[in-house]
Design an enzyme around this catalytic site. Structure first.
Site, PDB file in Angstrom:
ATOM      1  N   HIS A 130      42.768  48.185  50.806  1.00  0.00           N
ATOM      2  CA  HIS A 130      43.302  47.223  49.838  1.00  0.00           C
ATOM      3  C   HIS A 130      42.313  46.894  48.724  1.00  0.00           C
ATOM      4  CE1 HIS A 130      41.345  43.294  51.030  1.00  0.00           C
ATOM      5  NE2 HIS A 130      41.017  44.042  52.055  1.00  0.00           N
ATOM      6  N   CYS A 180      36.934  35.831  52.053  1.00  0.00           N
ATOM      7  CA  CYS A 180      36.919  35.600  53.494  1.00  0.00           C
ATOM      8  C   CYS A 180      36.375  34.238  53.833  1.00  0.00           C
ATOM      9  CB  CYS A 180      36.084  36.664  54.191  1.00  0.00           C
ATOM     10  SG  CYS A 180      36.712  38.283  53.857  1.00  0.00           S
ATOM     11  N   THR A 213      48.629  52.602  68.887  1.00  0.00           N
ATOM     12  CA  THR A 213      49.531  53.387  68.040  1.00  0.00           C
ATOM     13  C   THR A 213      49.045  53.297  66.592  1.00  0.00           C
ATOM     14  OG1 THR A 213      51.372  52.969  69.526  1.00  0.00           O
ATOM     15  CG2 THR A 213      51.930  53.615  67.284  1.00  0.00           C
ATOM     16  N   ASN A 263      29.568  42.364  47.259  1.00  0.00           N
ATOM     17  CA  ASN A 263      30.893  41.953  46.817  1.00  0.00           C
ATOM     18  C   ASN A 263      30.877  40.738  45.907  1.00  0.00           C
ATOM     19  OD1 ASN A 263      29.970  40.904  49.404  1.00  0.00           O
ATOM     20  ND2 ASN A 263      31.861  39.720  49.453  1.00  0.00           N
ATOM     21  N   THR A 290      36.622  45.530  58.058  1.00  0.00           N
ATOM     22  CA  THR A 290      35.944  44.676  59.042  1.00  0.00           C
ATOM     23  C   THR A 290      35.891  45.353  60.407  1.00  0.00           C
ATOM     24  OG1 THR A 290      36.519  42.655  57.859  1.00  0.00           O
ATOM     25  CG2 THR A 290      36.014  42.425  60.191  1.00  0.00           C
TER      26      THR A 290
END
Lengths: 380, 380
Positions: free
Chosen positions: A200, A329, A236, A150, A71
């Site tokens: 994932h 989602c 980071t 999807n 995303t």
């Protein structure tokens, strides 16, 4: 029996990916930007991961940027691609993932672009003639069309769309979240400007992803602060996520054909058994066509039945089968699938998406078909 | 390989062993997508995310529904600043921040300045403190937000957040605080604070996960989403939730709440010992106020030595840094120390020691001796 057929939502991690990640939580915990050896060791792991990803996709490490997932990568490509290249028009389709659709709709709402939706044929494929006419009227557009849908598994011809976009001086972004790690992407020959991945979806970790942006289509950063990712993405680095996604992609490429053959045999058997045992079963989009669809997705349309109306997923879960009605989602939303609505699917029928991974077995398919047969026995 | 002794806990921390233990099952057994509503894989994941949200809320004194999970503090900061800027689009906008903020804040303000926002960068005194009177005077009729960090990453200096928050509240202005270095280290609360950014890897959680606290039930506006898509996190942050990392964040928050009091006392006495040991050397100076700072941080300047060489020598045995890790690749002197009136050369010859969970008394003894020896050899 517990069957997980929701692999388009997310996949179980490969144990070898977890093993590769754990040392970076325990011993190698430095901040990759630190100049001391705690930092340098971790920096090396990140750059090794980038190189691995680039090698597998046949491109250069300088074109790979790690993100927090598909995303964010889609948002980055679209928002910053449009801004950097001064684009004022975008073309997408009504059946794109919300990461693309909502991002472009927001930009249109803010007045930054005009948005056109390409027509979808009844089978879920893109109307290529319409795409060309949109491009003819609006050269220099952002074209965002996914590789594989999807929900219904339709595959777009990236090469054809890419060369069309190129001939109209447009930026071509493709949401490749569902095909990364399942199909080979050769970025030397593929005419796309940017593609994305979410770890994932191919047995890697959640919260990991990357964006590929072609060298000559550079874009400015989406998230500011710090010089990470060569000034492209402040923050980071998610070291374990980066190590994990690279490992997962490496494992996916190790035996891609083998996984594909295995999953295709499951899907073929699933389709045949359903046709044999459930009268009037249909398949949404192209998902029932082994050649023309994403091999990991089968979207089944079942005839109306009182017992299962609105309850099919619940009934499947009671029988130990995990599947979904569409994209995870939006599965909390009650509005139903925007993809099936665009296809004008008959709302009286029940649609279920079964999606597979290399960890699934033929017994799981037989078990699921048996349960569906029982659930629909009253219909006959 | 053997790592030097780690004195860089402000750059990042290792995952606490219990945090890793809590995360592991969510990589393997409970791998579901937290948005999957139709099967237990999804429910397990969602439960874990909601538990983590409660754990974090408890640590910062918030309501769980005020917590938005992100990929880290940098994203949280981008969401807060750009999100507010977008919310007030088409208005004159003025912002107040400070010269000693983290790059994530400063760079994000630069990005909205380029889009028309006016930003005041408040000065600090030679101890790194911001002047509350100067802050009040900087407020203009179109000031939309005050953004000041809770504790400085380089010097550990703690801003008078309660007073600042109260001032903002009285003047009906959004107060946003980057609390990355404070959360988990010292008690924080959300009183009068509209938004707060934090990151897990600064308090023994994993990298790549953070949160933005956004106050509920208040007339001041909430930020617009930065990342669009499936509408996760109440629409503030789309993208599949990274369940294991979020579980890690929650578990780190619980540990911090439990251990903070004793651990901060322990670290403060070690830090004081380290600091007074090093300050025995001539030509050394503490780069901050003695009080009003984090208990585990000490930033010391060394006269008569060259910064890069100093750091290189120290890094052989001690993992310390000359400032923020995020900017440590660039050879520029610290903008924080510069704002405190420290000369660029002395700024470069300043070292940040930050202590944490593994730091022992003998580490401190060794560090004092090693610093003394190194300085002596460099000055010889």
């Amino acid at each position: 029996m517990r069957v997980y057929f929701d692999n388009a939502a997310t996949t179980a991690m490969d144990e070898r990916v977890i093993e590769a990640m754990i040392p970076y939580m325990r011993e190698h915990y430095g901040n990759p930007s630190s100049v001391h050896s705690h930092g340098r060791e971790v920096r090396t792991a990140i750059e090794r991961s980038r190189k691995k990803v680039a090698e597998l996709l046949n491109t250069s490490p300088s074109e790979i940027f790690f993100t927090s997932g598909g995303t964010e990568a889609d948002n980055t490509a679209l928002v910053c691609g449009i801004e950097t290249h001064g684009l004022t028009h975008a073309i997408t389709s009504p059946i794109e993932h919300h990461a693309v659709l909502h991002t472009l709709e927001q930009l249109a709402k803010k007045g930054k672009i005009k948005l056109s939706l390409v027509n979808i044929l009844p089978n879920g494929d893109i109307d290529m003639d319409h795409l060309e006419s949109l491009l003819k009227d609006n050269p220099k557009s952002m074209v965002s069309l996914m590789h594989a849908n999807n929900e219904i598994g339709n595959l777009n011809d990236l090469q054809a769309i890419g060369s069309l976009a190129k001939s109209y001086d447009s930026f071509f972004h493709s949401d490749t979240v569902q095909t990364m790690g399942h199909y080979e992407h050769d970025l030397k020959s593929l005419s796309v400007d940017s593609i994305v991945a979410g770890g994932h979806k191919f047995h890697g970790p959640k919260g990991s992803g990357f964006l590929y942006v072609r060298k000559d289509k550079k874009i400015h950063p989406f998230i500011f602060g710090g010089a990470q990712e060569r000034n492209m993405r402040g923050g980071t680095e998610n070291v374990i996520g980066i190590v994990g996604i690279a490992k997962a992609l490496e494992l996916a490429y190790e035996d891609m054909q083998g996984h594909r053959d295995h999953i295709l045999s499951l899907k073929k058997h699933f389709i045949e058994s359903l046709k044999q045992h459930i009268p009037d079963v249909k398949f949404n989009g192209q998902s029932g066509d082994l050649e023309k669809s994403l091999y990991t997705v089968l979207n089944v349309s079942l005839p109306h039945s009182e017992e299962n109306a609105g309850m099919l997923l619940f009934n499947l879960d009671l029988n130990g089968i995990s599947a979904s009605g569409g994209s995870a989602c939006s599965s909390g939303a009650t509005v139903g699938s925007h993809v099936l609505r665009s296809l004008k699917a008959d709302p009286s029928r029940e649609s279920v998406r079964f999606s597979f991974s290399r960890f699934n077995t033929i017994d799981e398919v037989d078990y699921t078909v048996q349960k569906l047969k029982e659930l629909y026995s009253v219909v006959v | 390989m053997k790592y030097p002794i780690y004195f860089d806990y402000n750059a990042t921390t290792p995952c606490h062993p219990q945090v890793v233990e809590h995360m592991l099952p969510y990589f393997s057994t409970h791998f579901g997508n937290a948005s999957s509503k139709s099967h237990p894989y999804g429910w397990m994941a969602e439960d874990a995310v909601e538990t983590a949200r409660e754990e974090l809320a408890r640590l910062i004194g918030a309501n769980p529904k005020e917590i938005i999970f992100t990929s880290g503090a940098t994203e949280s900061i981008n969401l807060a600043i750009k999100g507010v800027f977008e919310q007030y689009s088409n208005q004159n906008q003025h912002y107040i921040t400070c010269k000693t903020e983290h790059k994530a804040v400063l760079d994000t303000f630069k990005s909205i300045e380029a889009k028309g926002a006016k930003v005041t960068y408040l000065p600090v005194d030679n101890e790194g403190m911001v002047d509350l009177k100067g802050l009040a005077e900087a407020i203009q009729p179109d000031t939309k937000m005050i953004s000041l960090m809770w504790a400085n990453n380089e010097t550990g200096v703690i801003h008078p957040v309660e007073e600042i928050a109260m001032l903002a509240e009285e003047r009906d202005i959004i107060f946003f605080t980057d609390a990355v270095q404070a959360v988990g280290k010292i008690p924080v609360s959300t009183k009068n604070i509209h938004m707060m950014a934090l990151s897990a890897h600064k308090f023994y959680g994993p990298k790549g996960v953070g949160a933005l606290y956004i106050r509920h039930n208040h007339p001041l506006p909430k930020p617009k989403a930065l990342i669009e898509g499936g509408g996760h996190e109440k629409g503030f942050r789309s993208g599949t939730l990274q369940v294991p990392a979020i579980v890690g964040l929650g578990s780190a928050a619980s540990l911090a709440l439990k251990n903070m009091k004793d651990e901060s006392k322990r670290l403060e006495s070690l830090r004081n010992k380290l600091e007074s040991g090093i300050l025995e050397l001539e030509g050394t100076k503490l780069n901050s106020s003695q009080n009003n700072r984090l208990p585990h941080v000490s930033n010391i300047s060394f006269e008569g030595v060259e910064g890069e060489e100093l750091l290189r020598k120290l890094n052989k045995e001690l993992a310390v840094s000359s400032g923020s890790a995020c900017t440590s690749i660039s050879p520029k002197p610290s903008h924080v120390l510069q704002a405190m009136g420290i000369s660029p050369d002395l700024g470069k010859a300043s070292v940040r020691f930050s202590l944490g969970i593994t730091t022992t008394e003998s580490d401190v003894d060794f560090a004092i001796a090693y610093v003394k020896e190194t300085i002596a050899s460099l000055r010889a």
